[in-house]
Design an enzyme around this catalytic site. Structure first.
Site, PDB file in Angstrom:
ATOM      1  N   ASN A 148     -75.497  62.358  62.643  1.00  0.00           N
ATOM      2  CA  ASN A 148     -75.594  63.252  63.913  1.00  0.00           C
ATOM      3  C   ASN A 148     -74.440  64.190  64.248  1.00  0.00           C
ATOM      4  O   ASN A 148     -74.471  64.943  65.020  1.00  0.00           O
ATOM      5  CB  ASN A 148     -76.056  62.405  65.120  1.00  0.00           C
ATOM      6  CG  ASN A 148     -74.760  61.281  65.344  1.00  0.00           C
ATOM      7  OD1 ASN A 148     -74.147  61.051  64.348  1.00  0.00           O
ATOM      8  ND2 ASN A 148     -74.505  60.859  66.425  1.00  0.00           N
ATOM      9  N   GLY A 174     -73.139  60.270  72.655  1.00  0.00           N
ATOM     10  CA  GLY A 174     -74.436  59.975  73.114  1.00  0.00           C
ATOM     11  C   GLY A 174     -74.366  58.610  74.039  1.00  0.00           C
ATOM     12  O   GLY A 174     -75.766  58.457  74.691  1.00  0.00           O
ATOM     13  N   LYS A 190     -73.861  69.338  70.469  1.00  0.00           N
ATOM     14  CA  LYS A 190     -72.400  68.962  69.739  1.00  0.00           C
ATOM     15  C   LYS A 190     -72.092  70.305  69.152  1.00  0.00           C
ATOM     16  O   LYS A 190     -71.068  71.022  69.254  1.00  0.00           O
ATOM     17  CB  LYS A 190     -72.415  67.793  69.179  1.00  0.00           C
ATOM     18  CG  LYS A 190     -72.468  66.466  69.557  1.00  0.00           C
ATOM     19  CD  LYS A 190     -72.530  65.348  68.307  1.00  0.00           C
ATOM     20  CE  LYS A 190     -72.359  64.057  69.240  1.00  0.00           C
ATOM     21  NZ  LYS A 190     -72.114  62.917  68.269  1.00  0.00           N
ATOM     22  N   ARG A 240     -74.159  61.534  76.662  1.00  0.00           N
ATOM     23  CA  ARG A 240     -75.855  61.672  76.522  1.00  0.00           C
ATOM     24  C   ARG A 240     -75.788  62.905  75.833  1.00  0.00           C
ATOM     25  O   ARG A 240     -77.084  63.624  76.426  1.00  0.00           O
ATOM     26  CB  ARG A 240     -76.344  61.464  77.503  1.00  0.00           C
ATOM     27  CG  ARG A 240     -76.159  60.362  78.470  1.00  0.00           C
ATOM     28  CD  ARG A 240     -76.925  59.094  77.660  1.00  0.00           C
ATOM     29  NE  ARG A 240     -77.082  57.984  78.564  1.00  0.00           N
ATOM     30  CZ  ARG A 240     -77.520  56.709  78.005  1.00  0.00           C
ATOM     31  NH1 ARG A 240     -77.503  56.537  76.687  1.00  0.00           N
ATOM     32  NH2 ARG A 240     -77.648  55.781  78.657  1.00  0.00           N
ATOM     33  N   GLU A 284     -78.637  47.055  65.275  1.00  0.00           N
ATOM     34  CA  GLU A 284     -79.996  46.151  65.020  1.00  0.00           C
ATOM     35  C   GLU A 284     -79.334  44.888  64.289  1.00  0.00           C
ATOM     36  O   GLU A 284     -79.745  43.803  64.582  1.00  0.00           O
ATOM     37  CB  GLU A 284     -80.647  46.830  64.070  1.00  0.00           C
ATOM     38  CG  GLU A 284     -81.398  48.251  64.690  1.00  0.00           C
ATOM     39  CD  GLU A 284     -82.459  48.681  63.828  1.00  0.00           C
ATOM     40  OE1 GLU A 284     -82.512  48.434  62.696  1.00  0.00           O
ATOM     41  OE2 GLU A 284     -83.399  49.504  64.292  1.00  0.00           O
ATOM     42  N   ASP A 302     -66.558  62.310  67.980  1.00  0.00           N
ATOM     43  CA  ASP A 302     -67.540  61.729  68.149  1.00  0.00           C
ATOM     44  C   ASP A 302     -66.762  60.235  68.520  1.00  0.00           C
ATOM     45  O   ASP A 302     -65.649  60.220  68.397  1.00  0.00           O
ATOM     46  CB  ASP A 302     -68.453  61.288  66.899  1.00  0.00           C
ATOM     47  CG  ASP A 302     -69.496  60.368  67.258  1.00  0.00           C
ATOM     48  OD1 ASP A 302     -70.162  60.447  68.082  1.00  0.00           O
ATOM     49  OD2 ASP A 302     -69.780  59.705  66.245  1.00  0.00           O
ATOM     50  N   LYS A 303     -67.427  59.696  69.191  1.00  0.00           N
ATOM     51  CA  LYS A 303     -67.077  58.262  69.791  1.00  0.00           C
ATOM     52  C   LYS A 303     -67.428  57.201  68.513  1.00  0.00           C
ATOM     53  O   LYS A 303     -66.493  56.365  68.013  1.00  0.00           O
ATOM     54  CB  LYS A 303     -67.464  57.815  70.848  1.00  0.00           C
ATOM     55  CG  LYS A 303     -66.850  56.626  71.789  1.00  0.00           C
ATOM     56  CD  LYS A 303     -67.502  56.222  72.785  1.00  0.00           C
ATOM     57  CE  LYS A 303     -68.950  55.676  72.705  1.00  0.00           C
ATOM     58  NZ  LYS A 303     -68.724  54.423  72.131  1.00  0.00           N
ATOM     59  N   THR A 304     -68.565  56.638  68.604  1.00  0.00           N
ATOM     60  CA  THR A 304     -69.212  55.397  67.769  1.00  0.00           C
ATOM     61  C   THR A 304     -68.801  55.967  66.271  1.00  0.00           C
ATOM     62  O   THR A 304     -69.128  56.645  65.586  1.00  0.00           O
ATOM     63  CB  THR A 304     -70.620  55.405  67.989  1.00  0.00           C
ATOM     64  OG1 THR A 304     -70.723  55.170  69.374  1.00  0.00           O
ATOM     65  CG2 THR A 304     -71.024  54.093  67.191  1.00  0.00           C
ATOM     66  N   ARG A 326     -71.809  48.898  74.651  1.00  0.00           N
ATOM     67  CA  ARG A 326     -73.116  49.717  74.596  1.00  0.00           C
ATOM     68  C   ARG A 326     -74.106  49.042  75.071  1.00  0.00           C
ATOM     69  O   ARG A 326     -74.472  47.821  74.657  1.00  0.00           O
ATOM     70  CB  ARG A 326     -73.270  49.909  73.142  1.00  0.00           C
ATOM     71  CG  ARG A 326     -72.229  51.011  72.659  1.00  0.00           C
ATOM     72  CD  ARG A 326     -72.074  50.753  70.995  1.00  0.00           C
ATOM     73  NE  ARG A 326     -73.336  51.378  70.446  1.00  0.00           N
ATOM     74  CZ  ARG A 326     -73.680  52.394  70.096  1.00  0.00           C
ATOM     75  NH1 ARG A 326     -72.577  53.581  70.198  1.00  0.00           N
ATOM     76  NH2 ARG A 326     -74.713  52.874  69.669  1.00  0.00           N
TER      77      ARG A 326
END
Length: 1273
Positions: free
Chosen positions: A926, A802, A903, A897, A613, A369-371, A721
């Site tokens: 995720n 994503g 995945k 995306r 957020e 994953d990246k984030t 982002r």
């Protein structure tokens, strides 16, 4: 027990099973039935709240444990041999002796299982007896009971910091708005607070909660393991249905926070277990014997089983236990590696899977994953675009650079005591140079903030410190001074503050984490100092006010400074302060009474479910739009002018992976309009735009959507982002008709999620674009170094994210997943036909390059970027082979995306099609599917909870730890275990062949020349510990060299060095050594009258020396432990054999080993046999190693030779080697601060394009070099 009662019980059991299997459950209150028996209870068919996780009872322990153990094929095999040995016609030795090994293994395993089950019993008893409050109709109040007394339909009350005893439908809370805050860390590891709201209108709550007034029916789905969805509605006596979802469910195990008390209706109780059906045991094959042996065929049949029993040690029972012990030892060293310890989070590597340590050394594909995995998951507000105008926030970038210089990029959690506005002043004194003063003050603020701590999620200085852009601040000031109540700029920041799920609480109500450590007095003093500095700062409201007063020109600063020479700030009232470090601080003016209300905002605590957020809320706060309070029905925001607006929240359309956006529908307190604020991905917002929000703007500024999209693309190119914000005015009649459909969807049971999403999509149309934001998520420390090392180790790294394609490409360059010289192929299409042509064209071009004779000695570095839509088409059954073939020829793949399901599909496809060892690493919920689909799952304990960690095989705290975990521990574990298993088979083949060769001289009667007890002890005790230590502690190459030369990891991939050839060479060597070990004593004693054990004793002793010296040759790194176990094994052999020979007078009649070894040790021939046999047997092994290491040394041999040199010479060699390979040290990459993009200076995301194919439905970009990379600093 009568027949009638038995039938009644069976009938109730069947009814209960049918009730539990129903998709929907009808639950009623148990209060009217209080005191009645269980048979009178309306919810009696549902499980009680008492849990039982134990497997056994005193009566069932032995049969159930044996039943479980006999599901292991190894145990069945050895028990079958024991049973065969009880038949005299085929037995090889005493049946009682054959029972000992398997009985010892079964007994040890049973003891371990009994201890674990006893601990589960103690945990169950403690949990079941935990006190809780249950409403009693007789006593008219909540009384103290135990968890095990809770039943479905009861009313339970929980207080602050109490763990919820059962799943409750929330009916009442102490909060007037019906809000209850939960911490779900016990379930999913997330430590941020979550809001739950009570179901309104179903129970009397005024003046106090009255459970007896509840006379409704609760209809809910049967329990499942989905923590994010819950289908339920409450049916009132008048048949009105009130919908309830996960937002009204208090899950068992969660902790109540920041809420005095709450009460709910029990919908689920107890602990639900899935009953697994176990396969039946394999049947035993027991030959029939009648004592008649006059048939040659039958005799051969019996002799076959006799040989199986005699030669059973070929597959030793000790190997099964030894492998488990070796893996436990390997895990011990992995978890205690100081290099895998993260001091910032006080966490070490966790090993959750005890049986796959060797897989760490065979990984060929990594899916990441990246984030939060490659990046910090610390979202830093960097830039924004409002109504088509871009604001670069240059001073904010300078301040963040100061954090980097101070090495304070770790997650520094601290109370939100600093005022963001104080970061936007020039604090200077007369005795300093203004520029130096500003720089020193800013750096000092970084030091002070870096030492403060808190327990709030996503609140480090990097995330909370936002310096406003001067021009944007001026624009807001002009709007405030014009007294306009509505404006696109105001709406933009209101959307930042309102359109989220951030929980707001006071600092005094902030709970302490369970894992939090106590602060020292020093940190407390620093925190107090920071608070005092904040109290001396100025609010934005005062700044706006000062703009209207007579200005006084401030000192000249640099062009990039926040304070410009345009009289923007007033400095009428200067007040000098001095902090703990001696720095003199000057606030703009002294605190006035009106400032007191502004200071209270510093006591607020923001807790967000995602760092995005939190970053947006802090950005809004920096411009004076302060989120003060949030309830289910209202949101309070303070404007820069100091006015507080209370927005009535009509509905919240939560984010989902299909819509890629979230919305909040509010009623504006001034205009009384119904306003929908929406934020989401750019493509999810742009396609919903209607008439532009620009009635009073000029014609040039009506191109808001085009300019904003351009800015978003620029942000993505810079690796930021992006989120877009929009607004919509909803007419009252439209809202009322939509509300009816919304309530119907919320009350639905079937297809509830689909109906809710349809209502959200129906409202989110014809939006007016407000602007966009760019948030930076920085790379973790040493990520480029780690990826380069993994790639040099022969591991292909894929990134599945994503994010937008441009963002992923930029991060790919920053982390060196994609290199400058790489051929980068960007694949994007919209239908299957063009995707097929695209795959065929690309694959043909790649194959043509490889088949070109000019490229025989060259390697084309190819990287592919593919978006989610194209990937979905490429994963179709008829295209997946072409996609895998293309991906196999690529060095790296970036999938953008993509959804969580995509995945896991990609991981399964690569694993199954290419037959390779795969590893998946991620940090969020995720990533769970991807982690579970891979052969090895790695979870990173980041800022997105612990779901990934809980589903993984190994858990680490930083991505950089993956380097040593694989290259060092993975190589060691695989090499040690492979060598140990090969040695075990060699050892047993060499020893069992001694018995086999003897059968040629005893007519294959099954006679052994070694005592049966000594044969069993040989494997269980004499030669078992040295190979175990060999498998745990041996090191073929040092950790420094494995990290410095990652190519050494390739020895474990694919066939590697440990293949069938290596195995059969060892087996052939075992045959040769057994021949030497048998025939040397045979030739020595040939023609003599020695008995069978006199011949077998020197043979057994020589075999011990041969086997142990063979292991000595294989050991690469000798330690004190190796010497101890080697000498201890020899000593144990002689002690046990001498004792056995001395006391065994009639152990094995007619021949007994009495005093055999004592007599042998007095005979010089015994020593001659041992020495001669050992030398002759090991000579080929030594010769083989010498020739192999001299003529054709492997990379591991070269590495071992280099390991023997001095550290300085070795380091110099590694440095020179890496410089030749281009793998020099990579410093941490950081995105530069690009200039503000304008339409006149277009951004070329792919600047040097070799070729580009564009059409209506697909795009193929091929990029060769300098493709929009970030600056490496």
């Amino acid at each position: 027990m009568t027949w009638r009662s038995l039938v009644t019980r069976v009938r109730d059991a069947l009814r209960g099973q049918r009730a539990r299997d129903k998709d929907l459950r009808n639950l009623v209150s148990t209060l009217p039935y209080e005191g009645l028996g269980r048979s009178k209870q309306p919810n009696r068919y549902f499980q009680s709240n008492a849990i039982k996780t134990t497997k056994y009872t005193l009566l069932t322990f032995i049969p159930m444990n044996l039943y479980e153990q006999f599901h292991r094929l190894a145990n069945i095999y050895f028990v079958g041999l024991v049973i065969l040995n009880f038949f005299p016609v085929v037995n090889a030795f005493q049946p009682e002796v054959a029972l000992i090994p398997i009985c010892v293994i079964l007994a040890l395993t049973a003891l371990k299982d009994a201890w674990e089950d006893f601990r589960r019993y103690q945990s169950d008893r403690k949990l079941n007896n935990t006190p809780c409050l249950i409403y009693s109709r007789r006593e008219k109040l909540f009384v103290e009971r135990r968890w095990k007394d809770v039943k479905v339909g009861d009313f339970v009350r929980v207080v602050c910091n109490e763990i919820i005893p059962a799943d409750l439908l929330l009916l009442h809370t102490s909060d007037p708005n019906g809000v209850c805050h939960l911490e779900t860390s016990n379930l999913d590891g997330e430590t941020n607070l979550k809001q739950r709201t009570a179901v309104h209108g179903v129970c009397v709550t005024d003046p106090a909660f009255d459970p007896e007034s509840f006379n409704s029916i609760v209809v809910c789905e049967k329990p499942n393991n989905n923590l994010n969805h819950f289908k339920c509605y409450v049916e009132k006596p008048d048949k009105e249905k009130v919908g309830a979802g996960i937002e009204s469910l208090l899950l068992r195990g969660c902790t109540v926070r920041n809420t005095d008390h709450a009460a709910g209706f029990v919908v689920y109780a107890g602990h639900y277990l899935w009953q697994l059906s176990l396969p039946g045991a394999a049947p035993y094959l027991v030959p029939d014997s009648n004592g008649n042996l006059d048939s040659p065929g039958l005799s051969s049949f019996y002799m076959f089983f006799t040989m199986i029993i005699l030669l059973q040690i070929l597959i030793p029972i000790s190997l099964y236990v030894s492998i488990e012990l070796v893996k436990m030892g390997q895990i011990f060293f992995i978890t205690n590696d100081i290099d895998l310890y993260d001091e910032k989070t006080d966490s070490q590597v966790q090993c959750k899977a005890l049986n796959i340590t060797e897989d760490l050394g065979q990984v060929e594909y990594i899916f990441s994953d990246k984030t939060g995995t490659l990046t910090e998951n610390k979202m830093l507000f960097r830039r924004c675009s409002v109504m088509g105008t871009e604001y670069p926030h240059k001073e904010n970038a300078i301040c963040l650079a100061d954090f980097d210089e101070l090495d304070s990029e770790e997650e520094i959690i601290f109370n939100q005591h600093q005022s963001p506005q104080q970061m936007s002043r020039a604090l200077h004194c007369e005795d300093r140079n203004p520029g130096d003063t500003q720089r020193q003050d800013r750096r000092h603020w970084s030091r002070v903030a870096a030492t403060a701590q808190s327990h709030v999620a996503f609140s480090s200085p990097l995330e909370t410190s936002v310096i406003p852009d001067r021009k944007l601040l001026q624009q807001i000031s002009r709007i405030e001074s014009s007294s306009r109540k509505t404006d696109p700029y105001l709406d933009f920041f209101l959307a930042l503050a309102i359109c989220n799920t951030v929980v707001v609480s006071m600092a005094t109500a902030r709970r302490q984490r369970a894992s939090a450590s106590l602060h020292s007095s020093q940190s407390s003093s620093v925190l107090d100092t920071l608070t005092n500095l904040v109290k001396k700062s100025v609010s934005l409201r005062c700044i706006f006010t000062s703009c209207q007063s007579k200005p006084k020109k401030s000192s000249s600063l640099s062009e990039d400074s926040v304070i410009e020479e345009d009289n923007f700030y007033s400095s009428d009232k200067m007040e000098s302060t001095e902090d703990i470090s001696g720095y003199r601080k000057c606030s703009v003016h002294a605190l006035s009474p009106s400032d007191v209300s502004a200071v209270t905002s510093a006591d607020l605590s923001y807790e967000a479910e995602s760092p995005d957020e939190a970053a947006l809320v802090y950005a809004a706060k920096a411009y004076g739009f302060i989120l003060l309070a949030r309830t289910p029905n209202s949101v309070t925001v303070r404007l820069p002018s100091g006015e507080e607006l209370v927005f009535e929240v009509l509905d919240t359309l939560t984010f989902d992976s299909n819509r890629k956006r979230m919305s909040v529908l509010v009623k504006h307190p001034i205009t009384k309009e119904y306003v929908l604020y929406t934020k989401g991905a750019d493509y999810a917002i742009m396609e919903l735009l209607g008439t532009l929000y620009a009635e009073h703007l000029s014609g040039k500024q009506k191109k808001v959507a085009t300019d904003t999209q351009y800015h978003v693309d620029c942000y993505a190119k810079d690796g930021l982002r992006t989120l877009c914000f929009a607004k919509k005015i909803v007419r009252e009649e439209t809202y009322e008709s939509w509300l009816v459909e919304r309530q119907r969807a919320l009350a639905a049971i079937d297809n509830r999620e689909e109906l809710i999403m349809e209502t959200a999509v129906r409202l989110e149309t014809n939006l007016s674009l407000l602007g966009a934001t760019g948030i930076e998520d920085r790379l973790q420390e040493s990520v480029p170094d780690t990826i380069v090392a993994l790639r040099e180790a022969g591991i292909q790294v894929w990134v599945l994210t994503g994010d937008k394609t441009e963002t992923a490409v930029n991060i790919g360059y920053a982390c060196r997943l994609v290199e400058e010289e790489d051929l980068l192929i960007n694949m994007s299409c919209k239908n299957k036909l063009t995707c097929t042509a695209l795959l065929d064209c690309t694959l043909a071009e790649v194959k043509r390059y490889n088949e070109d004779p000019q490229n025989v000695d060259t390697t084309q570095n190819i990287s592919v970027v593919i978006d989610g839509d194209t990937l979905a088409i490429a994963l179709s059954p008829d295209l997946r082979d072409s996609f895998i073939e293309l991906a196999r020829r690529c060095r790296s793949v970036l999938c953008c995306r993509v959804t969580p399901l995509q995945k896991s599909t990609v991981v399964k496809l690569v694993r199954d099609k290419l037959k390779v060892m795969t590893l998946a690493v991620g940090d969020g919920a995720n990533d769970v599917n991807m982690i579970q689909a891979a052969d090895v799952g790695i979870g990173i304990s980041g800022q997105e909870g612990m779901q990934a960690v809980m589903a993984s095989d190994f858990a680490i705290s930083r991505f950089k730890h993956l380097r040593k975990l694989l290259l060092v521990h993975g190589h060691w574990c695989y090499t040690r275990l492979a060598n140990m298993i090969i040695y075990f088979f060699y050892k047993n083949v060499a020893y069992v062949n001694l018995l086999f060769w003897y059968q040629f001289f005893c007519g294959f009667s099954g006679t052994a020349m070694i005592d049966y007890w000594l044969m069993i002890f040989f494997n269980l005790f004499f030669t078992s510990v040295p190979p175990i230590m060999f498998g745990i502690m041996d090191r073929d190459v040092s950790a420094e060299l494995l990290l410095g030369v990652p190519e050494l990891y390739r020895t474990g991939q694919g066939k590697g060095e440990y293949n069938f050839l290596t195995f059969w060479i060892s087996i052939l060597d075992a045959f040769y050594q057994s021949l030497v070990c048998f025939f040397v004593p045979y030739l020595v004693y040939q023609g003599s009258d020695v008995d069978i054990f006199t011949f077998g004793t020197p043979l057994n002793t020589a075999s011990l020396f041969i086997i142990l010296f063979h292991l000595s040759i294989e050991i690469k790194a000798w330690t004190v432990v190796h010497w101890a176990v080697m000498l201890g094994s020899v000593l144990l052999y002689f002690v046990v054999t001498l004792a056995f020979s001395a006391i065994c007078v009639t152990c094995n009649p007619p021949s007994n080993p009495y005093w055999i070894l004592q007599s042998q040790m007095a005979d010089p021939v015994f020593y001659l046999i041992c020495v001669l046999t050992t030398v002759v047997a090991l000579l080929p092994r030594c010769t083989f190693h010498v020739l192999k290491n001299s003529i054709a040394p492997s990379p591991l041999i070269h590495a071992r030779h280099l390991d023997q040199k001095e550290a300085s010479i070795r380091d110099q060699w590694i440095k020179e080697w890496r410089s030749m390979r281009g793998g020099g040290q990579v410093r941490r990459s950081r995105l530069s601060t690009p200039p503000s993009p304008t339409p006149e200076t277009p951004v070329d995301i792919f600047s040097d394009t070799i070729g580009e194919m564009t059409g209506d439905d697909f795009t193929l970009n091929v990029i060769s070099e300098n493709c929009g990379r970030p600056v490496h600093t």
